[in-house]
Design a protein around this motif. Structure first.
Motif, PDB file in Angstrom:
ATOM      1  N   GLY A   7     -33.483  26.930  -8.393  1.00 45.82           N
ATOM      2  CA  GLY A   7     -33.934  27.484  -9.679  1.00 45.82           C
ATOM      3  C   GLY A   7     -32.865  28.261 -10.421  1.00 45.82           C
ATOM      4  O   GLY A   7     -33.069  28.658 -11.566  1.00 45.82           O
ATOM      5  N   LYS A   8     -31.710  28.492  -9.776  1.00 52.53           N
ATOM      6  CA  LYS A   8     -30.625  29.178 -10.513  1.00 52.53           C
ATOM      7  C   LYS A   8     -29.953  28.173 -11.442  1.00 52.53           C
ATOM      8  O   LYS A   8     -30.226  26.973 -11.391  1.00 52.53           O
ATOM      9  N   ARG A   9     -29.086  28.726 -12.316  1.00 55.28           N
ATOM     10  CA  ARG A   9     -28.475  27.901 -13.363  1.00 55.28           C
ATOM     11  C   ARG A   9     -26.951  27.999 -13.241  1.00 55.28           C
ATOM     12  O   ARG A   9     -26.405  29.101 -13.132  1.00 55.28           O
ATOM     13  N   ALA A  28     -26.781  20.787  -7.199  1.00 63.60           N
ATOM     14  CA  ALA A  28     -28.047  20.137  -7.565  1.00 63.60           C
ATOM     15  C   ALA A  28     -28.893  19.881  -6.322  1.00 63.60           C
ATOM     16  O   ALA A  28     -30.122  20.062  -6.340  1.00 63.60           O
ATOM     17  N   ALA A  29     -28.240  19.484  -5.234  1.00 61.59           N
ATOM     18  CA  ALA A  29     -28.975  19.234  -3.984  1.00 61.59           C
ATOM     19  C   ALA A  29     -29.641  20.513  -3.477  1.00 61.59           C
ATOM     20  O   ALA A  29     -30.654  20.462  -2.773  1.00 61.59           O
ATOM     21  N   ALA A  30     -29.072  21.669  -3.850  1.00 56.55           N
ATOM     22  CA  ALA A  30     -29.656  22.961  -3.460  1.00 56.55           C
ATOM     23  C   ALA A  30     -30.685  23.436  -4.485  1.00 56.55           C
ATOM     24  O   ALA A  30     -31.168  24.566  -4.401  1.00 56.55           O
ATOM     25  N   GLY A  31     -30.986  22.602  -5.496  1.00 59.37           N
ATOM     26  CA  GLY A  31     -32.036  22.938  -6.461  1.00 59.37           C
ATOM     27  C   GLY A  31     -31.560  23.704  -7.678  1.00 59.37           C
ATOM     28  O   GLY A  31     -32.370  24.312  -8.388  1.00 59.37           O
ATOM     29  N   VAL A  32     -30.254  23.672  -7.940  1.00 61.08           N
ATOM     30  CA  VAL A  32     -29.694  24.424  -9.074  1.00 61.08           C
ATOM     31  C   VAL A  32     -29.692  23.553 -10.334  1.00 61.08           C
ATOM     32  O   VAL A  32     -29.276  22.389 -10.289  1.00 61.08           O
ATOM     33  N   VAL A  57     -33.199  17.920 -10.770  1.00 58.97           N
ATOM     34  CA  VAL A  57     -32.919  19.188 -11.460  1.00 58.97           C
ATOM     35  C   VAL A  57     -32.626  18.900 -12.931  1.00 58.97           C
ATOM     36  O   VAL A  57     -32.397  17.751 -13.317  1.00 58.97           O
ATOM     37  N   ARG A  58     -32.638  19.976 -13.768  1.00 61.19           N
ATOM     38  CA  ARG A  58     -32.271  19.807 -15.182  1.00 61.19           C
ATOM     39  C   ARG A  58     -30.745  19.747 -15.289  1.00 61.19           C
ATOM     40  O   ARG A  58     -30.051  20.601 -14.691  1.00 61.19           O
ATOM     41  N   VAL A  82     -25.596  32.001 -17.317  1.00 62.64           N
ATOM     42  CA  VAL A  82     -25.602  31.274 -16.041  1.00 62.64           C
ATOM     43  C   VAL A  82     -25.506  32.248 -14.873  1.00 62.64           C
ATOM     44  O   VAL A  82     -24.970  33.346 -15.002  1.00 62.64           O
ATOM     45  N   ASP A  83     -26.040  31.805 -13.725  1.00 59.24           N
ATOM     46  CA  ASP A  83     -25.948  32.584 -12.488  1.00 59.24           C
ATOM     47  C   ASP A  83     -24.699  32.210 -11.700  1.00 59.24           C
ATOM     48  O   ASP A  83     -24.205  32.985 -10.884  1.00 59.24           O
ATOM     49  N   ILE A  84     -24.261  30.962 -11.912  1.00 59.74           N
ATOM     50  CA  ILE A  84     -23.163  30.393 -11.122  1.00 59.74           C
ATOM     51  C   ILE A  84     -22.184  29.726 -12.085  1.00 59.74           C
ATOM     52  O   ILE A  84     -22.600  29.003 -12.996  1.00 59.74           O
TER      53      ILE A  84
END
Ligand code: NAP
Length: 259
Positions: A7-9, A28-32, A57-58, A82-84
């Motif tokens: 869910g992070k961006r 993306a594989a981790a859901g980002v 993911v988006r 962004v978080d990352i």
């Protein structure tokens, strides 16, 4: 392992191919959710579509030259907060120490030092305000062991490394980590172009040039973008909050050093 960043961006620049794409895929594989960039729109859109399909993911794709102010402004406007942040750009061309003009140095400094610094200056205030953030800069093994024909890269990336060493310690109290990933030779288009240079210079095939290079690597092969991306995603994870200002070499043991 759950990386704790679903869910992070993230913004990953220069990410339609190679190591940048490897990092984008692993995040993306981790859901980002991702904003990715490269100059060529077609390859970039294809990468964005592949990542969406594989990971759900988006993914926002913004074509443009990240080393130029206009291209960078378009990417940053689309990215929002962004978080990352994973910074990357193409590497400078090879040559001899005596070849390069002031303009050549300015171009290399712009691409491989001042662009990642500008991206960090943009992203860090938001990360500091929310008390959490991760920055990974893709640099090069040339930071630890100079590559003679890549003097422009040796010089520009050393400057970035110095900036990160100081800045990482200034933002760590606010929960933000900055680290650098130093690729040794990886099987990407960049490796093909380096091997082509050796092939032409020595009058041997590209395969023979690659085989010569692999023989100098204790792992006896080139690294993969997937391995590189997995390391990047770990550095961006919740588990890596105590890793601050490090230069992590991924080179199959190629650099012969105790530390
Ligand atoms: P690559 O396979 O050639 O991929 C480069 C990616 O960056 C592509 O998506 C390219 O797309 C994009 N790009 C290049 N210049 C850009 C720019 N100005 N603005 C936006 N996007 C840009 O390269 P790589 O092997 O992944 O290398 C990535 C970085 O690691 C480079 O700086 C390289 O010097 C460094 N490195 C690589 C190795 C290695 O063995 N692969 C070793 C040491 C260091 P477009 O061309 O469409 O823009």
């Amino acid at each position: 392992m759950d990386l704790g960043i679903r869910g992070k961006r993230a913004l990953v620049t220069a990410a339609s191919k190679g190591l940048g794409r490897g990092c984008a895929e692993a995040l993306a594989a981790a859901g980002v959710d991702l904003v990715i960039n490269a100059r060529g729109a077609e390859a970039l859109e294809a990468t964005a579509a592949a990542i969406r399909a594989a990971h759900g993911v988006r993914v926002t794709a913004v074509a443009g030259d990240i080393t130029e102010e206009g291209g960078r402004a378009a990417v940053l406007a689309a990215a929002g907060e962004v978080d990352i942040l994973v910074t990357n750009a193409g590497g400078p061309p090879p040559g001899l120490w005596s070849d390069w003009s002031r303009e050549d140095f300015i171009r290399a400094l712009d691409a491989n030092m001042l662009t990642p610094i500008a991206l960090m200056q943009w992203a860090l205030p938001g990360m500091i305000a929310q008390g959490w953030g991760r920055v990974v800069n893709i640099t090069s093994q040339s930071v630890k062991a100079p590559i003679p024909q890549l003097g422009l890269s040796n010089a520009a990336r050393a400057g970035l490394t110095g900036f990160v060493a100081g800045t990482a310690r200034q933002v760590a109290p606010q929960g933000v980590t900055i680290n650098n990933l130093l690729p040794g030779i990886h099987a990407t288009d960049r490796a093909v172009s380096l091997d082509s240079g050796v092939s032409k210079a020595k009058g041997i095939s590209i395969e023979a040039a690659a085989a010569e290079r692999m023989a100098t690597i204790p792992a006896r092969r080139y690294g993969t973008a997937a391995e590189f991306g997995a390391t990047c995603a770990f550095l961006c994870s919740t588990h890596a909050g105590f890793i601050v200002g490090q230069n992590i070499l991924l080179d199959g043991g190629a650099m012969n050093a105790t530390l």
